[in-house]
Design an enzyme around this catalytic site. Structure first.
Site, short mmCIF file in Angstrom:
data_model
loop_
_atom_site.label_atom_id
_atom_site.label_comp_id
_atom_site.label_asym_id
_atom_site.label_seq_id
_atom_site.Cartn_x
_atom_site.Cartn_y
_atom_site.Cartn_z
N PRO A 236 0.81 -1.64 0.20
CG PRO A 236 -0.46 -1.75 1.37
CD PRO A 236 0.45 -2.72 1.20
CD GLU A 346 14.51 -11.99 -2.76
OE1 GLU A 346 14.76 -11.98 -3.63
OE2 GLU A 346 13.67 -11.53 -2.04
C1 LIG Z 1 12.50 -10.20 -6.77
N1 LIG Z 1 12.34 -10.45 -5.81
C2 LIG Z 1 11.89 -9.46 -4.53
N2 LIG Z 1 12.15 -9.74 -3.33
C3 LIG Z 1 11.45 -8.88 -3.22
N3 LIG Z 1 10.99 -7.69 -2.59
C4 LIG Z 1 10.39 -8.32 -4.16
C5 LIG Z 1 10.37 -8.78 -5.16
N4 LIG Z 1 10.19 -8.78 -6.73
C6 LIG Z 1 8.78 -7.34 -6.14
N5 LIG Z 1 9.12 -6.82 -4.67
C7 LIG Z 1 8.85 -6.56 -3.73
O1 LIG Z 1 6.92 -6.04 -4.40
C8 LIG Z 1 7.10 -4.86 -4.78
C9 LIG Z 1 6.60 -4.22 -6.22
O2 LIG Z 1 5.50 -5.04 -6.20
P1 LIG Z 1 4.42 -3.89 -5.44
O3 LIG Z 1 4.55 -1.97 -5.43
O4 LIG Z 1 4.34 -4.38 -3.97
O5 LIG Z 1 3.08 -4.19 -5.65
C10 LIG Z 1 8.48 -4.04 -4.94
O6 LIG Z 1 8.75 -2.87 -4.50
C11 LIG Z 1 9.21 -4.88 -3.96
O7 LIG Z 1 8.98 -4.41 -2.31
#
Ligand SMILES: CNc1ncnc2c1ncn2[C@@H]1O[C@H](COP(=O)(O)O)[C@@H](O)[C@H]1O
Length: 454
Positions: A236, A346
């Site tokens: 959010p 990760e």
């Molecule tokens: C590749 N591995 C990963 N590891 C950690 N966090 C990740 C990710 N891939 C995505 N996100 C998280 O998801 C957000 C984008 O979607 P939303 O803006 O939330 O919908 C990214 O900004 C990151 O915080």
């Protein structure tokens, strides 16, 4: 022309979970990104070991393919051995592992006694050391019901939509055209590049209408891939310039859910509309956020629990932020009974990995970089892991798709997918309905199999 090419690259660049052939590979084989849809969604449980670890390791050593790739000076190989030892000591069965120079991924299962390494399957129940790869047809994967439990909304935006938004409104000077093209066209991105890309996407998906649109499109894409249950997650966001609060952002996502259902149901000529995909929302805490912001997200999840919000996720750039910042919010979620899933390991970070496991969340995501002791701790905990294979390949955490494929039979894959139902954050009625979908698919598959054998 370039735009057309960019658009055709959509699926490879951004729609990480897309069911599409990898260029250069036949779409008739398992060597396709499609296989990684179910695997991204799988959650594996653990059970007492049935595999003799030293035998297992010997068989892997004997495979010339593996030997060629994992030379003696590759630090990953001893790691593989320790993984088997850890599994054996803690009496868990490992059915699949992938080891790279930097990361080790293991999957345990109670459904099968097949283990894999380097993309080759070994059946530990049979004599001899012949590899037993299984080619599975794309059509089967298209038809197979799937659960998607690890999808970030802004990681699922169609490239066509991003390009459209970019051409319409530019990127607020945050990135040049050539950089954007470069990011879109690059199929695999390191984690660092990934986290360079997200701010670009966020700069384009700013207002409520766009958030609603990308949600609707993401759901439509998952429906096309025959996902029957989706847990979409998103962070959010508040953005004063667009009159957006965390709450109104989530409202826009929920509006996207509704819009997707409408457009889905109106396409009656489409046979897929006979399935009704179930969608739930997890609210993510970004590691860049403060304790107060994280707490606000948890309270929001609690308030909106009757509207499809079923859990909290901790995600974001793993090298940013410290565990202590988020702990109060995560504890609050536990206290409220809001299910929790955490991005874990990760990158190497022993202290945090241990603290995360000790918190006993409902699930953990990725779980790539663990020391031997941490593996044991994880296996002992029995916490289900969202094994994000597609993402791990894209971010170059593992070397290639072929290093990831399961080599399982179609029925085995379906059974593993079915077992993930138990680890969704859905209510019991939904789980029952999902089990039925998988049972029907299984029955059909077994029918086809016995007809073709007969
Ligand atoms: C590749 N591995 C990963 N590891 C950690 N966090 C990740 C990710 N891939 C995505 N996100 C998280 O998801 C957000 C984008 O979607 P939303 O803006 O939330 O919908 C990214 O900004 C990151 O915080």
């Amino acid at each position: 022309m370039i735009l057309g090419w960019l658009l055709s690259a959509t699926v490879y660049a951004f729609h990480i979970s897309g069911l599409h052939p990898i260029p250069g590979h036949s779409d008739e084989t398992i060597y396709c990104r499609g296989i990684l849809i179910p695997s991204d969604s799988f959650v594996y449980s653990t059970k007492p070991a049935t595999v003799n670890s030293s035998d297992c390791r010997e068989r892997i050593r004997e495979n010339p393919d593996v030997k060629a790739r994992k030379s003696a000076d590759d630090p990953a190989f001893p790691e593989c051995g320790s993984l088997f030892r850890a599994a054996n000591q803690s009496k868990y069965e490992i059915i699949w592992i992938a080891v790279t120079r930097y990361r080790t991924i293991a999957i345990t299962s109670h459904d099968t006694s097949v283990a894999h390494y380097g993309g080759v399957g070994y059946d530990f129940n049979t004599e001899g050391h012949e590899p037993a790869p299984v080619a599975v047809r794309m059509a089967t994967f298209n038809a197979m019901p799937k659960l998607e439990l690890h999808a970030h909304l802004n990681g699922c935006v169609r490239s066509s939509t991003l390009l459209e938004l970019y051409l319409e409104r530019g990127c607020e000077g945050r990135i040049s055209n050539s950089d954007l093209e470069c990011l879109i066209l690059k199929e695999d991105r390191s984690l660092t590049e990934c986290f360079r890309l997200f701010p670009v996407i966020h700069a384009l998906t700013t207002d409520h209408a766009i958030v609603k649109r990308i949600t609707k499109e993401a759901i439509e894409d998952f429906i096309r891939d025959n996902v029957v249950y989706l847990e979409l997650r998103t962070t959010p966001k508040s953005n004063e310039a667009y009159g957006m609060s965390k709450r109104s952002y989530v409202e826009a996502v929920l509006a996207g859910f509704e819009a997707a259902e409408v457009s889905y149901n109106t396409k009656e000529e489409d046979s897929r509309s006979k399935h009704l995909m179930q969608v739930r929302l997890l609210l993510s805490i970004d590691r860049r956020e403060s304790t107060e912001e994280a707490m606000e997200t948890v309270e929001l999840a609690w308030e909106l629990r009757c509207r499809g919000v079923v859990g909290i996720d901790l995600s974001g750039d793993p090298v940013i932020g410290t565990w202590k910042t988020f702990l109060p919010a995560l504890m609050r979620a536990k206290q409220l009974g809001v299910p929790l899933t955490l991005h874990c390991g990760e990158v190497p970070n022993s202290e945090e990995v241990r603290a995360m496991i000790a918190l006993k969340p409902n699930r953990l995501g990725h779980v790539c970089c663990l020391e031997e002791e941490e593996w044991k701790y994880l296996l002992d905990s029995g916490i289900p892991v969202e094994v994000c294979l597609t993402s791990n390949v894209s971010t170059e955490s593992v070397p290639s798709v072929t290093d990831h494929h399961f080599g399982l039979s179609e029925i085995e894959l379906l059974l593993i997918a079915k077992s993930a139902v138990n680890y969704t954050f859905a209510d019991d009625m939904t789980k029952l309905a999902l089990h039925r979908i998988f049972d029907d698919a299984l029955e059909k598959m077994q029918g086809v199999k016995s007809t073709s054998e007969g």
